[in-house]
Design a protein around this motif. Structure first.
Motif, PDB file in Angstrom:
ATOM      1  N   ILE A   1      -1.270 -10.181 -18.109  1.00  0.00           N
ATOM      2  CA  ILE A   1      -1.956  -9.726 -16.903  1.00  0.00           C
ATOM      3  C   ILE A   1      -1.630 -10.627 -15.715  1.00  0.00           C
ATOM      4  O   ILE A   1      -1.411 -10.152 -14.592  1.00  0.00           O
ATOM      5  CB  ILE A   1      -3.481  -9.676 -17.136  1.00  0.00           C
ATOM      6  N   LYS A   2      -1.570 -11.941 -15.956  1.00  0.00           N
ATOM      7  CA  LYS A   2      -1.341 -12.892 -14.866  1.00  0.00           C
ATOM      8  C   LYS A   2       0.064 -12.803 -14.284  1.00  0.00           C
ATOM      9  O   LYS A   2       0.345 -13.407 -13.247  1.00  0.00           O
ATOM     10  CB  LYS A   2      -1.647 -14.309 -15.351  1.00  0.00           C
ATOM     11  N   LYS A   3       0.929 -12.040 -14.918  1.00  0.00           N
ATOM     12  CA  LYS A   3       2.272 -11.818 -14.384  1.00  0.00           C
ATOM     13  C   LYS A   3       2.387 -10.471 -13.668  1.00  0.00           C
ATOM     14  O   LYS A   3       3.442 -10.141 -13.120  1.00  0.00           O
ATOM     15  CB  LYS A   3       3.302 -11.863 -15.520  1.00  0.00           C
ATOM     16  N   SER A   4       1.300  -9.704 -13.676  1.00  0.00           N
ATOM     17  CA  SER A   4       1.350  -8.345 -13.128  1.00  0.00           C
ATOM     18  C   SER A   4       1.185  -8.337 -11.604  1.00  0.00           C
ATOM     19  O   SER A   4       0.565  -9.231 -11.023  1.00  0.00           O
ATOM     20  CB  SER A   4       0.247  -7.501 -13.753  1.00  0.00           C
ATOM     21  N   PRO A   5       1.723  -7.302 -10.934  1.00  0.00           N
ATOM     22  CA  PRO A   5       1.557  -7.180  -9.476  1.00  0.00           C
ATOM     23  C   PRO A   5       0.093  -7.079  -9.059  1.00  0.00           C
ATOM     24  O   PRO A   5      -0.295  -7.612  -8.022  1.00  0.00           O
ATOM     25  CB  PRO A   5       2.309  -5.886  -9.141  1.00  0.00           C
ATOM     26  N   ALA A   6      -0.721  -6.407  -9.876  1.00  0.00           N
ATOM     27  CA  ALA A   6      -2.129  -6.234  -9.524  1.00  0.00           C
ATOM     28  C   ALA A   6      -2.865  -7.571  -9.533  1.00  0.00           C
ATOM     29  O   ALA A   6      -3.691  -7.846  -8.648  1.00  0.00           O
ATOM     30  CB  ALA A   6      -2.794  -5.259 -10.484  1.00  0.00           C
ATOM     31  N   TYR A   7      -2.585  -8.417 -10.536  1.00  0.00           N
ATOM     32  CA  TYR A   7      -3.227  -9.735 -10.587  1.00  0.00           C
ATOM     33  C   TYR A   7      -2.835 -10.549  -9.365  1.00  0.00           C
ATOM     34  O   TYR A   7      -3.695 -11.188  -8.721  1.00  0.00           O
ATOM     35  CB  TYR A   7      -2.826 -10.474 -11.861  1.00  0.00           C
TER      36      TYR A   7
ATOM     37  N   LEU B   1       1.594  -2.459 -18.693  1.00  0.00           N
ATOM     38  CA  LEU B   1       1.230  -2.976 -17.379  1.00  0.00           C
ATOM     39  C   LEU B   1       2.190  -2.467 -16.313  1.00  0.00           C
ATOM     40  O   LEU B   1       3.399  -2.371 -16.539  1.00  0.00           O
ATOM     41  CB  LEU B   1       1.236  -4.509 -17.388  1.00  0.00           C
ATOM     42  N   SER B   2       1.642  -2.154 -15.146  1.00  0.00           N
ATOM     43  CA  SER B   2       2.474  -1.682 -14.046  1.00  0.00           C
ATOM     44  C   SER B   2       3.391  -2.803 -13.571  1.00  0.00           C
ATOM     45  O   SER B   2       3.111  -3.987 -13.753  1.00  0.00           O
ATOM     46  CB  SER B   2       1.606  -1.175 -12.896  1.00  0.00           C
ATOM     47  N   SER B   3       4.502  -2.400 -12.956  1.00  0.00           N
ATOM     48  CA  SER B   3       5.486  -3.397 -12.543  1.00  0.00           C
ATOM     49  C   SER B   3       5.898  -3.251 -11.077  1.00  0.00           C
ATOM     50  O   SER B   3       6.763  -3.978 -10.607  1.00  0.00           O
ATOM     51  CB  SER B   3       6.742  -3.285 -13.426  1.00  0.00           C
ATOM     52  N   LYS B   4       5.279  -2.305 -10.366  1.00  0.00           N
ATOM     53  CA  LYS B   4       5.629  -2.108  -8.963  1.00  0.00           C
ATOM     54  C   LYS B   4       4.388  -1.730  -8.175  1.00  0.00           C
ATOM     55  O   LYS B   4       3.561  -0.950  -8.631  1.00  0.00           O
ATOM     56  CB  LYS B   4       6.699  -1.011  -8.825  1.00  0.00           C
ATOM     57  N   ARG B   5       4.289  -2.283  -6.969  1.00  0.00           N
ATOM     58  CA  ARG B   5       3.126  -2.029  -6.115  1.00  0.00           C
ATOM     59  C   ARG B   5       3.557  -1.255  -4.867  1.00  0.00           C
ATOM     60  O   ARG B   5       4.597  -1.522  -4.276  1.00  0.00           O
ATOM     61  CB  ARG B   5       2.508  -3.362  -5.695  1.00  0.00           C
ATOM     62  N   HIS B   6       2.730  -0.276  -4.476  1.00  0.00           N
ATOM     63  CA  HIS B   6       2.935   0.450  -3.227  1.00  0.00           C
ATOM     64  C   HIS B   6       1.819   0.013  -2.268  1.00  0.00           C
ATOM     65  O   HIS B   6       0.703   0.524  -2.314  1.00  0.00           O
ATOM     66  CB  HIS B   6       2.893   1.952  -3.470  1.00  0.00           C
ATOM     67  N   ARG B   7       2.159  -0.928  -1.426  1.00  0.00           N
ATOM     68  CA  ARG B   7       1.154  -1.610  -0.592  1.00  0.00           C
ATOM     69  C   ARG B   7       0.335  -0.649   0.258  1.00  0.00           C
ATOM     70  O   ARG B   7      -0.869  -0.830   0.438  1.00  0.00           O
ATOM     71  CB  ARG B   7       1.856  -2.639   0.302  1.00  0.00           C
ATOM     72  N   GLU B   8       0.978   0.411   0.771  1.00  0.00           N
ATOM     73  CA  GLU B   8       0.282   1.295   1.711  1.00  0.00           C
ATOM     74  C   GLU B   8      -0.859   2.068   1.057  1.00  0.00           C
ATOM     75  O   GLU B   8      -1.752   2.572   1.760  1.00  0.00           O
ATOM     76  CB  GLU B   8       1.273   2.279   2.350  1.00  0.00           C
ATOM     77  N   TYR B   9      -0.854   2.122  -0.287  1.00  0.00           N
ATOM     78  CA  TYR B   9      -1.898   2.877  -0.976  1.00  0.00           C
ATOM     79  C   TYR B   9      -2.966   1.982  -1.619  1.00  0.00           C
ATOM     80  O   TYR B   9      -3.878   2.496  -2.287  1.00  0.00           O
ATOM     81  CB  TYR B   9      -1.276   3.770  -2.049  1.00  0.00           C
TER      82      TYR B   9
END
Length: 421
Positions: free
Chosen positions: A44-50, A380-388
Motif C-alpha cells: 500500500i505504501k508504494k501505491s499512488p493513492a497512499y 493495487l492501482s498504479s496510475k492516478r488521474h489528478r483531475e478526478y
C-alpha cells in the motif's frame, strides 16, 4: 479412469492446502494474519493513492492502522483476518484497489462432483462463520422490518435468502444465509458483513454467491435493495434505477421527434466488446440526432478511453444547439464516471440520476500480488488521474436527483418536455 481422475483432483487441492500457511484447525480455517498485514501495508505504501493521501503525513496513516494491527494475530480465523485486510485497504481513498480471495475454484467446477467435493475440504470453503443463534427466531424477527430499514430478509434471485441483522458488538451488519438452493452455501452460514459508509452506501465484504471467493463490494442501498449485490426485500419491486433496454449493451432509440436516446452500457477497451462498440458508433454517425439527446450510462462500470473517446468525439461534433442529458446511477463507475464529468465540463450536459460509484481517479494495470498466506490477493492501482481526485470515494453528483419510485428514463423525458415549453 474416473477414479484415477478423482484421486488426481483430490491430490491437487491437498497440495494447495499444504503449500499455504493456512490450516484447518477444529473445522476453523486460520492463517498468519500478521504476516499478511505486514506484506499488504508495504504494498500500500508504494501505491499512488497512499502517496497522494498521506504525503507529508505518514504518521497519520500509522495512527489509522494501529487499531487494525492491534487486532491481528499470527493464528487468526481467515474470515476475521480478511475483514481486517479489507479495512486496511480502505485507509487509502482508492476504490479500484482491492484485496480478495486467491480463488482456485470457478463456477464451471460446480458441474464436476469430484472437484466440488475436493473444494469443500479447503480452507476457502470453510472460512465462513456459522450463526450461533436460532435461525427460525432470527427469521421471525427480521420479517417485520420495514422496506427502508437495513435489517430484514433479502432475496438474491430465487436461489438464496439472506437475513441482514445488526451486529451487537460493532457498527456493522451480519449477512446470514436463511435459505439456499446453491451448492456452495448452506443455511446458517455467514455470507459476509455490511458496513454503512454513508446515508445510502455500504461496503459489503462477502463470499461470491457462485464461487464463495471473498470479495469487497461497494453498494448503494435504496428502497430495500442493495444495488450492486442483487439483493432485494421485495422481488416484485421494479428497479427504476437500472439501465433501459436490458438485452442490449449499446442501443439507439428515437423516442420522439424531439428526443433521441443512446445507451452505452460498457466502455471496455478490449474485444469482443470493443468491436461491438465500434460497430454501434459507426452506425450512430449516420443517424440524425434530435435537439435533445439522452446518453444512458447507468450500470456502465467503465473500461478505457480507447472505447469512450470514440463516443465522446461523436457527441462533440453534434450541432451546438443539441442539449445533452446524461443518466447515471450508483453503478456508473471508473471510465464511465470520467466520461460523465468530461461531458458536463465540455458540453454543459445535464447529469441526472444519483451519485456515481466514486471509483474514478485511479487505474489498474495488472499489479496483482499474492499475500504470504497464499490465501489472499491484493490488486493495487498504479496510475492516478489528478483531475478526478475530488470525485474519488465520493462520485459525480447529478444536477438532478431522480425519484427511485418512478421510471428514470420517463422522468428525464418529462424534464426535457418541461424545458421545451
Amino acid at each position: 479412469m474416473k477414479t484415477a481422475l478423482k484421486i488426481k483432483i483430490s491430490l491437487y487441492f491437498l497440495c494447495l492446502i499444504l503449500l499455504s500457511t493456512c490450516s484447518l484447525m477444529a473445522q476453523e480455517a486460520t492463517c498468519d494474519c500478521k504476516q499478511d498485514l505486514n506484506f499488504l501495508v508495504k504494498k500500500i505504501k508504494k501505491s499512488p493513492a497512499y502517496k497522494n493521501d498521506f504525503r507529508g503525513a505518514k504518521k497519520l496513516f500509522d495512527q489509522k492502522l494501529s487499531p487494525i494491527a492491534s487486532k491481528v494475530t499470527s493464528k487468526m480465523p481467515l474470515f476475521d483476518c480478511y475483514l481486517l485486510l479489507v479495512e486496511t485497504v480502505q485507509l487509502i481513498i482508492d476504490r479500484h484497489s482491492i484485496v480478495y480471495g486467491n480463488a482456485k475454484f470457478d463456477a464451471e467446477m460446480l458441474k464436476d462432483e469430484g472437484k466440488l467435493a475436493a473444494f469443500k475440504e479447503t480452507a476457502l470453503f470453510q472460512m465462513y462463520p456459522e450463526f450461533s443463534g436460532n435461525l427460525e427466531t432470527l427469521q421471525n424477527n427480521l420479517s417485520n422490518k420495514g422496506i427502508e430499514e437495513i435489517e430484514g430478509i433479502y432475496q438474491a434471485g430465487r436461489s438464496l435468502e439472506i437475513g441482514v441483522v445488526e451486529n451487537n458488538f460493532s457498527d456493522d451488519y451480519k449477512m446470514i444465509v436463511l435459505r439456499s438452493d446453491l451448492p456452495l452455501w448452506k443455511e446458517g452460514e455467514q455470507l459476509g458483513t455490511l458496513k454503512l459508509n454513508g446515508k445510502d452506501r455500504a461496503l459489503a465484504v462477502i463470499g461470491s454467491y457462485t464461487t464463495k471467493t471473498p470479495v469487497p463490494i461497494t453498494t448503494g442501498f435504496k428502497n430495500g435493495e442493495f444495488m450492486s449485490l442483487s439483493l432485494k426485500k421485495d422481488t416484485t419491486q421494479i428497479s427504476n434505477w437500472r439501465a433501459a433496454f436490458a438485452d442490449n449493451t449499446y442501443h439507439f432509440e428515437q423516442l420522439n421527434p424531439e428526443v433521441s436516446y443512446i445507451k452505452a452500457g460498457d466502455f471496455s477497451g478490449f474485444y469482443p466488446v470493443l468491436g461491438e462498440a465500434e460497430k454501434f458508433y459507426e452506425e450512430l454517425k449516420k443517424r440524425t440526432i434530435a435537439g435533445n439527446l439522452i446518453v444512458d450510462l447507468r450500470d456502465n462500470g467503465g473500461g478505457g478511453d480507447r472505447n469512450s473517446d470514440i463516443l465522446f468525439e461523436i457527441l462533440e461534433n453534434l450541432k451546438n444547439d443539441t442539449q445533452l442529458f446524461v443518466l447515471v446511477n450508483q453503478n456508473t463507475g471508473s471510465n464511465a464516471e470520467q466520461f460523465a464529468a468530461r461531458l458536463k465540463k465540455a458540453q454543459a450536459a445535464t447529469i441526472l440520476g444519483d451519485r456515481t460509484k466514486g471509483a474514478i481517479a485511479y487505474e489498474l494495470k495488472g499489479d496483482i500480488s499474492i499475500l504470504p498466506s497464499n490465501f489472499f490477493k491484493v490488486y493495487l492501482s498504479s496510475k492516478r488521474h489528478r483531475e478526478y481526485l475530488p470525485y474519488e470515494g465520493v462520485g459525480v453528483a447529478p444536477d438532478v436527483y431522480l425519484d427511485y419510485s418512478a421510471d428514470w428514463l420517463q422522468q428525464t423525458r418529462n424534464l426535457i418536455h418541461q424545458q421545451m415549453e
